[in-house]
Design an enzyme around this catalytic site. Sequence first.
Site: not given
Length: 295
Positions: A55, A99, A122
């Site tokens: 990422k 994460q 997200d």
Amino acid sequence: EASAKVIDGKSVAKEIREEIATEISRMKESTGVVPGLAVILVGDRKDSATYVRNKKKACESVGIKSYEVQLAEDSSEQEVLKYISGFNDDPSVNGILVQLPLPSHLDEAKILNVISLEKDVDGFHPLNIGNLAMQGMEPLFVPCTPKGCIELLLQSGVEIMGKKAVVIGRSNIVGMPAALLLQREDATVTVVHSRTKNPEELTREADIIISAVGQPNMVKGSWIKPGSVVIDVGINPVEDAKSPRGYRLVGDVCYEEASKIASAITPVPGGVGPMTIAMLLSNTLAAAKRTNNFK
Ligand code: NDP
């Protein structure tokens, strides 16, 4: 012998990344601002570290500034929350990503709930998920992997409206939002999970299958209706003595069999994976545009 069109996620994602890079330089020129993404990694799972590294690299390649925080496996909830609120208050950070999965002593729902709605790139904040589920509401962000799946269908010219879709898996991060997105596109959606009896009877009816299970080669050729479209989200390591790493990655779908029956299919790797990252970059750019009122 019939052979499915391969949906090339890698090349679709590359095009999207190029568009994003162009938009970011346009924004920088006119406002002086570049988008920023903060990534918080707790613990030392190897796969998570790889995802975070990818990422970060992807951010750099399009001109997004990335801020990375690496916390110890035994970090307290308070510590994680402290970083999130710091990023919430930092105007140079437009997106915040924690994460997953988190170490089991941490309350995932509580932590995701603290991310500022405007920075939830997200799309896992309960209000963004809730708005995704509700008629007439628009979430600020949609989770990246399912968004990438829909984007691949649309880019491949697959008609979704009125079609029968089966989503295999109902996780918060892939299966559930994928089913909601397909409904938003006017598909008739069936969700298959670990307690579903005879899943193959349901998948055999489907015009579109999105599989997000985490079981290598679970979806056999015989599960698939001829001419259907198969999106394989699974990323599963299987032993492979011939590979230098000792393993290789395969999807949930038995590609050999499925590619002879489906009309189009995503490969693993090179299908949904690269799209997930492209959607994250796209969400981060959208966040930065929104806060800076840049069209
Ligand atoms: P989870 O483990 O959170 O969810 C798996 C889902 O599959 C659950 O809903 C579970 O059902 C269901 N399931 C498990 N076994 C079966 C079975 N035998 N039959 C039917 N359903 C079953 O996984 P994720 O959603 O996080 O990820 C799924 C896969 O996608 C993984 O391989 C992961 O690596 C991959 N992935 C790929 C991404 C990408 O960018 N390409 C991003 C995220 C994930 P139940 O709810 O009943 O337990």
